[in-house]
Write a protein that holds these residues in place. Structure first.
Motif, PDB file in Angstrom:
ATOM      1  N   VAL A   1      70.852  16.410   0.882  1.00  0.00           N
ATOM      2  CA  VAL A   1      70.740  17.281   2.195  1.00  0.00           C
ATOM      3  C   VAL A   1      71.862  17.998   3.269  1.00  0.00           C
ATOM      4  CG1 VAL A   1      69.473  18.038   4.197  1.00  0.00           C
ATOM      5  CG2 VAL A   1      67.987  16.625   3.143  1.00  0.00           C
ATOM      6  N   ARG A   2      73.015  16.799   3.325  1.00  0.00           N
ATOM      7  CA  ARG A   2      74.054  17.959   4.279  1.00  0.00           C
ATOM      8  C   ARG A   2      75.013  18.462   3.445  1.00  0.00           C
ATOM      9  NH1 ARG A   2      72.190  16.151   8.127  1.00  0.00           N
ATOM     10  NH2 ARG A   2      71.724  13.992   8.772  1.00  0.00           N
ATOM     11  N   GLN A   3      74.941  18.450   1.689  1.00  0.00           N
ATOM     12  CA  GLN A   3      75.644  19.940   1.369  1.00  0.00           C
ATOM     13  C   GLN A   3      75.667  20.655   1.829  1.00  0.00           C
ATOM     14  OE1 GLN A   3      74.556  18.758  -2.643  1.00  0.00           O
ATOM     15  NE2 GLN A   3      75.611  16.615  -2.629  1.00  0.00           N
ATOM     16  N   TYR A   4      74.365  21.321   2.490  1.00  0.00           N
ATOM     17  CA  TYR A   4      73.680  22.524   3.224  1.00  0.00           C
ATOM     18  C   TYR A   4      73.930  22.433   4.545  1.00  0.00           C
ATOM     19  CZ  TYR A   4      71.610  22.510  -1.730  1.00  0.00           C
ATOM     20  OH  TYR A   4      71.753  22.570  -2.923  1.00  0.00           O
ATOM     21  N   LEU A   5      73.422  20.997   5.254  1.00  0.00           N
ATOM     22  CA  LEU A   5      73.736  20.913   6.734  1.00  0.00           C
ATOM     23  C   LEU A   5      74.550  20.447   6.958  1.00  0.00           C
ATOM     24  CD1 LEU A   5      69.924  21.368   7.015  1.00  0.00           C
ATOM     25  CD2 LEU A   5      71.869  23.992   6.977  1.00  0.00           C
ATOM     26  N   PRO A   6      74.951  20.701   7.483  1.00  0.00           N
ATOM     27  CA  PRO A   6      76.031  19.390   7.761  1.00  0.00           C
ATOM     28  C   PRO A   6      75.697  18.215   9.378  1.00  0.00           C
ATOM     29  CG  PRO A   6      77.216  20.888   7.823  1.00  0.00           C
ATOM     30  CD  PRO A   6      75.831  20.849   7.571  1.00  0.00           C
ATOM     31  N   LYS A   7      75.239  17.076   9.369  1.00  0.00           N
ATOM     32  CA  LYS A   7      75.536  16.178  10.565  1.00  0.00           C
ATOM     33  C   LYS A   7      75.313  17.738  12.353  1.00  0.00           C
ATOM     34  CE  LYS A   7      75.460  11.420   9.766  1.00  0.00           C
ATOM     35  NZ  LYS A   7      75.917   9.914   9.843  1.00  0.00           N
ATOM     36  N   ARG A   8      74.636  17.303  12.301  1.00  0.00           N
ATOM     37  CA  ARG A   8      74.899  18.297  13.734  1.00  0.00           C
ATOM     38  C   ARG A   8      73.769  19.276  13.548  1.00  0.00           C
ATOM     39  NH1 ARG A   8      77.384  14.330  13.898  1.00  0.00           N
ATOM     40  NH2 ARG A   8      78.284  12.631  15.705  1.00  0.00           N
ATOM     41  N   THR A   9      73.648  20.156  12.467  1.00  0.00           N
ATOM     42  CA  THR A   9      74.084  21.339  12.696  1.00  0.00           C
ATOM     43  C   THR A   9      72.037  21.469  13.653  1.00  0.00           C
ATOM     44  OG1 THR A   9      74.163  21.262  10.180  1.00  0.00           O
ATOM     45  CG2 THR A   9      72.817  23.296  10.775  1.00  0.00           C
ATOM     46  N   ASN A  10      72.368  22.687  14.077  1.00  0.00           N
ATOM     47  CA  ASN A  10      71.334  23.339  14.769  1.00  0.00           C
ATOM     48  C   ASN A  10      70.669  24.584  14.067  1.00  0.00           C
ATOM     49  OD1 ASN A  10      69.506  24.840  16.686  1.00  0.00           O
ATOM     50  ND2 ASN A  10      70.858  25.159  18.195  1.00  0.00           N
TER      51      ASN A  10
END
Length: 84
Positions: free
Chosen positions: A36-45
């Protein structure tokens, strides 16, 4: 999983809850988080992402072959598990 006791009878081995702060007990979960982090980095709103965009990410992940599933996609593995 507040009502896990209602599902437990349907599983031969019951339901397992990993201990807090024990990521090694949640291998698939931790791997999926990495994907998932490949698409949405940590702390993504997430409110800045459209539902359509989030569904597209979901579709990509559910249709990505996984070594742990014998190179089936999660969607294929799920369908095969439901087949009689």
């Amino acid at each position: 999983m507040a009502r896990h006791h209602e599902l437990a009878p349907y599983f031969t081995d019951g339901i397992l809850f990993a201990r807090p702060v024990s990521p090694w007990q949640r291998g698939t979960n931790e791997n999926t988080n990495g994907l998932v982090r490949q698409y949405l980095p940590k702390r993504t709103n997430l409110s800045f992402n459209s539902a359509e965009n989030l569904r597209a990410i979901e579709d990509r992940l559910n249709n990505r072959p996984r070594k742990t599933l014998g190179w089936q996609t999660p969607a294929q593995a799920f369908i095969n598990a439901l087949a009689p």
